[in-house]
Scaffold this active site. Sequence first.
Site, PDB file in Angstrom:
ATOM      1  N   ARG A  46      14.100  -8.055   1.361  1.00 30.12           N
ATOM      2  CA  ARG A  46      12.684  -8.009   1.256  1.00 30.12           C
ATOM      3  C   ARG A  46      12.130  -7.268   2.482  1.00 30.12           C
ATOM      4  NH1 ARG A  46      10.164 -11.920   3.089  1.00 30.12           N
ATOM      5  NH2 ARG A  46      11.034 -13.495   1.699  1.00 30.12           N
ATOM      6  N   TYR A  98      -8.980   5.450 -10.794  1.00 31.88           N
ATOM      7  CA  TYR A  98      -8.377   4.724 -11.716  1.00 31.88           C
ATOM      8  C   TYR A  98      -8.522   3.362 -12.122  1.00 31.88           C
ATOM      9  CZ  TYR A  98      -3.616   3.060 -13.379  1.00 31.88           C
ATOM     10  OH  TYR A  98      -2.839   2.344 -13.903  1.00 31.88           O
ATOM     11  N   ASP A 170      -5.649   8.202  -2.345  1.00 28.14           N
ATOM     12  CA  ASP A 170      -5.063   7.938  -3.383  1.00 28.14           C
ATOM     13  C   ASP A 170      -4.523   9.547  -3.757  1.00 28.14           C
ATOM     14  OD1 ASP A 170      -3.725   7.884  -5.817  1.00 28.14           O
ATOM     15  OD2 ASP A 170      -4.940   6.163  -6.585  1.00 28.14           O
ATOM     16  N   LYS A 195       4.216   8.192 -11.232  1.00 27.74           N
ATOM     17  CA  LYS A 195       3.742   9.412 -11.728  1.00 27.74           C
ATOM     18  C   LYS A 195       4.570  10.590 -11.227  1.00 27.74           C
ATOM     19  CE  LYS A 195       0.816   6.182 -13.041  1.00 27.74           C
ATOM     20  NZ  LYS A 195      -0.506   5.998 -12.501  1.00 27.74           N
TER      21      LYS A 195
HETATM   22  C1  LIG Z   1      -1.125   4.772 -11.951  1.00 31.60           C
HETATM   23  C2  LIG Z   1      -2.184   5.078 -10.970  1.00 31.60           C
HETATM   24  C3  LIG Z   1      -2.019   4.076  -9.965  1.00 31.60           C
HETATM   25  C4  LIG Z   1      -1.660   2.592 -10.331  1.00 31.60           C
HETATM   26  O1  LIG Z   1      -0.108   2.754 -10.006  1.00 31.60           O
HETATM   27  P1  LIG Z   1       0.903   1.978 -10.749  1.00 31.60           P
HETATM   28  O2  LIG Z   1       2.138   2.302 -10.479  1.00 31.60           O
HETATM   29  O3  LIG Z   1       0.557   1.959 -12.178  1.00 31.60           O
HETATM   30  O4  LIG Z   1       0.564   0.386 -10.308  1.00 31.60           O
HETATM   31  C5  LIG Z   1      -3.256   4.280  -9.080  1.00 31.60           C
HETATM   32  N1  LIG Z   1      -3.940   5.356  -8.871  1.00 31.60           N
HETATM   33  C6  LIG Z   1      -3.779   6.357  -9.880  1.00 31.60           C
HETATM   34  C7  LIG Z   1      -4.544   7.585  -9.721  1.00 31.60           C
HETATM   35  C8  LIG Z   1      -2.845   6.239 -10.841  1.00 31.60           C
HETATM   36  O5  LIG Z   1      -2.699   7.365 -11.635  1.00 31.60           O
END
Ligand SMILES: *Cc1c(COP(=O)(O)O)cnc(C)c1O
Length: 379
Positions: A46, A98, A170, A195
């Site tokens: 961890r 998001y 983000d 992504k």
């Molecule tokens: C998918 C996404 C998230 C969340 O991420 P997860 O890996 O699904 O928890 C946050 N911000 C954006 C812009 C995203 O596309």
Amino acid sequence: MKFNTKTIHGGQKPDKAYNAVMPPIYQTSTYAQSTPGGHKGYEYSRTHNPTRNALENAFASIENGTHGLAFGSGLAAIDAILKLLEHGDEVISTNDLYGGTYRLFTKIFEGFGIKFHFIGMENAHAIENHITEKTKLIWIETPTNPMMNIIDIKAASVIAKKHNIMLAVDNTFATPYLQQPLDLGADIVMHSATKYIGGHSDLVMGALIVKDKKLAEKLYFIQNASGAICGPQDSFLALRGIKTLHVRMQRHCENGKAIAHFLKTHPNVDKVYWPGFKDHPNHQTAKEQMNDFGGMVSFTTKEDSYEGAVKVVEKLKVFTLAESLGGIESLAGHPASMTHASIPKAAREKTGVKDSLIRLSVGIEDIDDLIADIKQALA
Ligand SMILES: *Cc1c(COP(=O)(O)O)cnc(C)c1O
């Protein structure tokens, strides 16, 4: 080292045990000690794991940071940032964001006494109107999801610095191939590595990158204390994904551009949202802070209805109807019923997410097949 070299070599050294070029998958929870405390830097997975650490070094390298942290999901990474705050603190956030981030902010952290202001930030000066002594964090997503608005990171960072507020970006949609927020003045970069970073729709992961040692130490403490880490197998997959990020992104951008232009002239299409268009309201900012315009394109149909949009996405054959984005395969989504269903209709429509909006994550297939597919679905 330039970006296209960093994706392959950044933060990477041959493994110490046998000089393996790729980091081995250290599928272990614990490490033998010769005497209590006598270990080689690893005690419990961890806290530290060599495969995850190799990935964290790669994250730091490609975002021009000093420290990277990997989490079990993008939301787990955001959760760790919010745990830097205390009861009574305030956050100013992009309003077009998001859906899962909005849910985490409003359904979890509001309950812990943190106050959120959701505002349009296409004009960064709007941020200043909402700053109080309690403002501790500015949260930016750019390009925004799914309306493809662009927020000026540098302008926001000037405001953040003036008021001594943390700025988090983000960077999931852009990736460091297109924009590097730490260089533009941000304090924290966050990714859903699920992504484009992973890039193959085969893992769920999050990342944070910072350039300040003290902030890194606080986040490492939270990562270990809360424990939302990712496993060694997924760390290996993400590292492998990073190695081709630049070539994938180049094709995502080419295909995204071709599809945006195709949609713009289609008689059944109403609006197309893509920051590369000269008439996009934030095109100039996009040109300044991004190296290209990405593979995400949203549009509305002339037949302005929920059912009409659902019919189009159901007819697509090469595009897969699915949540998520950023993989090599093209995906189509209907935000009102899928990714943004957790945002109340009134709040959703205020930011432009109409029932007829369709979001495309343009993959790296042959462009002729992608355009033919959209053509038959819109016919
Ligand atoms: C998918 C996404 C998230 C969340 O991420 P997860 O890996 O699904 O928890 C946050 N911000 C954006 C812009 C995203 O596309």
